[in-house]
Design a protein around this motif. Structure first.
Motif, PDB file in Angstrom:
ATOM      1  N   ILE A 145       0.893  -1.220   0.021  1.00 24.06           N
ATOM      2  CA  ILE A 145       0.058   0.064   0.041  1.00 24.06           C
ATOM      3  C   ILE A 145       0.935   1.309  -0.031  1.00 24.06           C
ATOM      4  O   ILE A 145       0.748   2.327  -0.550  1.00 24.06           O
ATOM      5  CB  ILE A 145      -0.918  -0.024   1.305  1.00 24.06           C
ATOM      6  CG1 ILE A 145      -2.170  -1.181   0.917  1.00 24.06           C
ATOM      7  CG2 ILE A 145      -1.463   1.403   1.410  1.00 24.06           C
ATOM      8  CD1 ILE A 145      -3.039  -1.243   2.089  1.00 24.06           C
ATOM      9  N   LEU A 146       2.126   1.239   0.560  1.00 25.07           N
ATOM     10  CA  LEU A 146       2.852   2.180   0.743  1.00 25.07           C
ATOM     11  C   LEU A 146       4.190   1.665  -0.239  1.00 25.07           C
ATOM     12  O   LEU A 146       4.568   0.461  -0.418  1.00 25.07           O
ATOM     13  CB  LEU A 146       3.452   2.701   2.125  1.00 25.07           C
ATOM     14  CG  LEU A 146       2.473   2.950   3.001  1.00 25.07           C
ATOM     15  CD1 LEU A 146       2.842   3.362   4.412  1.00 25.07           C
ATOM     16  CD2 LEU A 146       1.549   4.302   2.521  1.00 25.07           C
ATOM     17  N   ILE A 188       5.629   6.928   0.584  1.00 23.67           N
ATOM     18  CA  ILE A 188       4.600   7.447  -0.115  1.00 23.67           C
ATOM     19  C   ILE A 188       3.213   6.556  -0.447  1.00 23.67           C
ATOM     20  O   ILE A 188       3.761   5.190  -0.500  1.00 23.67           O
ATOM     21  CB  ILE A 188       4.821   8.253  -1.467  1.00 23.67           C
ATOM     22  CG1 ILE A 188       5.632   7.313  -2.461  1.00 23.67           C
ATOM     23  CG2 ILE A 188       5.896   9.507  -1.019  1.00 23.67           C
ATOM     24  CD1 ILE A 188       5.584   7.654  -3.971  1.00 23.67           C
ATOM     25  N   MET A 189       2.194   6.828  -0.674  1.00 22.66           N
ATOM     26  CA  MET A 189       1.190   5.994  -1.241  1.00 22.66           C
ATOM     27  C   MET A 189       1.706   5.261  -2.432  1.00 22.66           C
ATOM     28  O   MET A 189       2.280   5.994  -3.309  1.00 22.66           O
ATOM     29  CB  MET A 189      -0.187   6.649  -1.492  1.00 22.66           C
ATOM     30  CG  MET A 189      -0.902   6.879  -0.223  1.00 22.66           C
ATOM     31  SD  MET A 189      -1.524   5.577   1.027  1.00 22.66           S
ATOM     32  CE  MET A 189      -2.975   5.082   0.133  1.00 22.66           C
ATOM     33  N   ARG A 207       1.233   4.252  -5.971  1.00 23.87           N
ATOM     34  CA  ARG A 207       0.329   4.193  -7.077  1.00 23.87           C
ATOM     35  C   ARG A 207       0.795   3.282  -8.254  1.00 23.87           C
ATOM     36  O   ARG A 207       0.116   3.237  -9.412  1.00 23.87           O
ATOM     37  CB  ARG A 207       0.524   5.751  -7.571  1.00 23.87           C
ATOM     38  CG  ARG A 207      -0.020   6.777  -6.481  1.00 23.87           C
ATOM     39  CD  ARG A 207       0.212   8.339  -6.906  1.00 23.87           C
ATOM     40  NE  ARG A 207      -0.488   8.772  -7.904  1.00 23.87           N
ATOM     41  CZ  ARG A 207      -0.503   9.736  -8.531  1.00 23.87           C
ATOM     42  NH1 ARG A 207       0.294  10.820  -7.682  1.00 23.87           N
ATOM     43  NH2 ARG A 207      -1.170  10.426  -9.522  1.00 23.87           N
TER      44      ARG A 207
END
Lengths: 178, 178
Positions: free
Chosen positions: B42-43, B59-60, B62
């Motif tokens: 997820i991170l 960070i997240m 993506r």
């Protein structure tokens, strides 16, 4: 060149009885948004905004923060014929100035904070009846609910999520870019 | 009407020594992507693709999944003059057919799986030299590294994240829509 915006207000919806927000001077943004806010969480339950999922199923939370612009709210107020629309009535979490067309920012655009934190735009927050009813109540005019939904299209701001945590304060200048 | 795509292959990068992927018949997608894959989480840690953050900052994530299309890979192969480009060489996780212009899908588009899971497109996966070098090695032609980067622009597929977990199998038909 990145766009620059100023943080005019920071708000939290921490009263379980309402989505209406109240002002804070600063906030420590977390993964998931603003701790204590009703939209806080890395995950959220699917609702009417995600009809491709069953209601209540856990999904990644793309709607952690509601961001509105002073200029756009003033525009809506003029179009529906009222003096002002307070960001708290819309459940907004962050109010900015300096970006007149905030709502047109495409998905994926970043807002970088002076603290080193970062937000990612998840696109237009489509107007719904909840805030319309609050506005109608405030001005004692029931027609305003529907009028708000009509006249707030493409002007009611965006939703965003926290990409990297960090402090956010009223008065901060944030950089908006791809 | 949503676009429909067929899952042609599912791959995982679970060898710490390389980003090259190997095929699986099916996978249980999790929040964070494919468990055991080098991009799972997820991170994630910021790298050269997120220059607005310090390298290594959390960070997240993506970029959980790399998705490529059979049609686009064949187009790149033709433009650089080789017989084929294997998805594994690019570290692809999911290979689809039926969407010739996969890479042009905008951010925020959803791919819904028959299992009820869902992925969200995070936009173009810009070509870099790693896969170019694997292709150059395979065909024993060092010029192919640079040529791949040039000719794979807007054709090297997208990155995506898991919005809702679910099973994904080879042969699944997925619906792509806003």
């Amino acid at each position: 060149m990145p766009l620059q915006a100023r943080i005019e207000a920071i708000l939290i919806a921490d009263d379980p009885a309402t989505f209406v927000t109240r002002e804070l001077e600063r906030v420590e943004l977390q993964f998931g948004g603003i701790e204590g806010d009703r939209h806080f969480g890395i995950l959220a339950k699917a609702n009417v905004r995600q009809p491709m999922y069953k209601r209540g199923q856990e999904i990644m939370n793309r709607r952690q923060l509601s961001i509105v612009s002073v200029e756009e709210l003033q525009g809506i107020a003029e179009r529906i014929g009222v003096k002002e629309i307070q960001p708290a009535w819309l459940g907004a979490n962050i109010v900015i100035s300096g970006v007149p067309e905030l709502t047109k920012l495409p998905m994926g655009i970043r807002m970088m904070l002076p603290s080193g934190g970062g937000l990612v735009c998840e696109g237009e927050n489509e107007p719904c009846s909840g805030p319309g009813r609050i506005i109608a109540e405030h001005y004692q005019d029931s027609l305003l609910t529907k009028l708000f939904i009509q006249k707030a299209q493409q002007a009611r701001g965006i939703v965003a999520y926290v990409e990297r945590p960090g402090e956010l304060k009223v008065g901060d200048l944030v950089q908006i870019y791809n």
